[in-house]
Design a protein around this motif. Structure first.
Motif, short mmCIF file in Angstrom:
data_model
loop_
_atom_site.label_atom_id
_atom_site.label_comp_id
_atom_site.label_asym_id
_atom_site.label_seq_id
_atom_site.Cartn_x
_atom_site.Cartn_y
_atom_site.Cartn_z
N ARG A 66 0.91 -1.26 0.03
CA ARG A 66 -0.10 -0.20 0.15
C ARG A 66 1.05 1.11 0.09
NH1 ARG A 66 -5.68 -1.26 1.50
NH2 ARG A 66 -5.47 -2.85 0.23
N ASN A 98 -0.68 3.73 -4.81
CA ASN A 98 -2.31 3.58 -4.44
C ASN A 98 -2.04 3.20 -5.31
OD1 ASN A 98 -4.63 4.85 -5.01
ND2 ASN A 98 -3.62 7.52 -4.45
N PRO A 99 -3.47 2.04 -4.88
CA PRO A 99 -3.85 1.42 -5.81
C PRO A 99 -4.84 1.77 -7.59
CG PRO A 99 -4.96 0.89 -3.95
CD PRO A 99 -4.11 2.35 -3.63
N ASP A 100 -5.38 3.82 -6.66
CA ASP A 100 -6.10 3.86 -7.37
C ASP A 100 -5.27 4.80 -9.14
OD1 ASP A 100 -8.24 2.30 -6.50
OD2 ASP A 100 -8.32 4.02 -5.43
N THR A 101 -4.22 5.30 -8.54
CA THR A 101 -3.84 6.54 -9.61
C THR A 101 -2.31 5.74 -9.35
OG1 THR A 101 -2.51 7.26 -7.24
CG2 THR A 101 -4.66 8.17 -7.94
N THR A 105 0.42 5.65 -7.77
CA THR A 105 1.02 7.04 -7.73
C THR A 105 1.86 6.32 -6.16
OG1 THR A 105 -0.38 8.34 -6.51
CG2 THR A 105 0.97 9.08 -9.10
N ASP A 151 2.94 6.64 -2.35
CA ASP A 151 1.87 7.46 -1.20
C ASP A 151 3.19 7.87 0.07
OD1 ASP A 151 -0.66 8.12 0.08
OD2 ASP A 151 0.28 6.55 1.69
N ARG A 192 6.35 12.42 -4.43
CA ARG A 192 6.08 12.93 -5.66
C ARG A 192 7.45 13.14 -6.42
NH1 ARG A 192 4.24 18.45 -3.76
NH2 ARG A 192 1.41 18.87 -3.18
#
Lengths: 134, 138
Positions: free
Chosen positions: A18, A21-24, A26, A28, A113
């Motif tokens: 985790r 990020n499983p959606d983006t 990117t 974390d 980032r």
């Protein structure tokens, strides 16, 4: 050890699925927050990184991939990267997540980032001791 | 008439289901890792897990179809981070559910480089910041 130049690329193992990020897809902030070490009963003093990708995970039981960033990225945030062993770099001056929680997340967000995925093994992680049941 | 009866499946927001599934995954035993060998906590505490489920459920009751898809990660003491991001707006909301009642929870919210942290937030504050997450005007 020699002082690392700002252009030096650092690699860090993804030890928790985790951290991505499983959606983006990117990285974390949790990937750059100092962890609590249960046996020592205290937070780690530095984050581990290495100068070569394989040095980040070859002692780990499991690894979900590798991320990378530069020494300059680290120093821009007021942190530093010190090579303390041939195969190990410590990222130092990170805020304590308990006493300076907001600052710890802010710095981690900024470093996350800047970091990029070097390799993604989220669905088929590296295992030190492969087992047949997976 | 029996032939005309329809069984209506209760509609559940898939974002809530996915967020809840991701929370449950934190409890799954990982055969590759041995707690005795690792110098870190591998699974969330029962306290953090049950509080997280209750929090997500209460938020879903309020937000319904507006419940945003989120994910969770293990906080290194054994608490749980509940995380929602909105990439296009460069926003995120992070709730830390502590490992035990002796530790403080928190709500961290960020837009760009501006962020704040609220210690021990109430349910309404979490609800308000999940609404804020999708709001394009602030």
């Amino acid at each position: 050890m020699n002082q690392l130049s700002n252009a030096t690329i650092l690699y860090r193992a993804i030890t928790k699925k985790r951290w991505i990020n499983p959606d983006t897809k990117t990285i974390d902030a949790e990937a750059f927050i100092l962890r609590f070490l249960e046996r020592k009963g205290e937070y780690e003093k530095a984050l581990s990184a290495a100068l070569k990708p394989e040095q980040t995970y070859n002692r780990l039981s499991k690894c979900f991939g590798v991320i990378y960033f530069t020494v300059g990225d680290v120093r821009e945030l007021g942190l530093d990267a010190i090579q303390d062993k041939v195969d190990h770099v410590s990222i130092i001056n990170l805020p304590d997540p308990e006493t300076h929680e907001k600052e710890a997340i802010d710095i981690a967000v900024k470093l996350a980032r800047k970091a990029q995925l070097y390799c993604d093994w989220l669905e088929n992680p590296y295992r030190k001791y492969p087992h047949s049941s997976s | 008439m029996i032939g005309q009866l329809e069984i209506t499946k209760l509609s559940v927001n898939p974002n809530f289901e996915v967020t809840l599934e991701r929370l449950y995954e934190l409890k799954e035993i990982d055969a590759d890792l041995d707690e005795d060998e690792e110098d870190e906590v591998l699974y969330p505490s029962d306290y953090a897990f049950s509080v997280s489920i209750e929090l997500l459920t209460q938020l879903y009751k309020r937000l319904g179809e507006s419940f945003p898809r989120g994910f969770s990660s293990l906080e290194s003491r054994g608490g749980i981070n509940l995380i929602w991001t909105e990439q296009e707006l460069d926003k995120e909301v992070r709730i830390k559910v502590p490992v035990s009642p002796q530790f403080q929870g928190s709500l961290y919210y960020r837009k760009g480089d501006d962020s704040e942290l609220i210690k021990n937030p109430c349910l309404d504050q979490v609800y308000q910041y999940l609404l804020w997450l999708k709001n394009t005007y602030n």
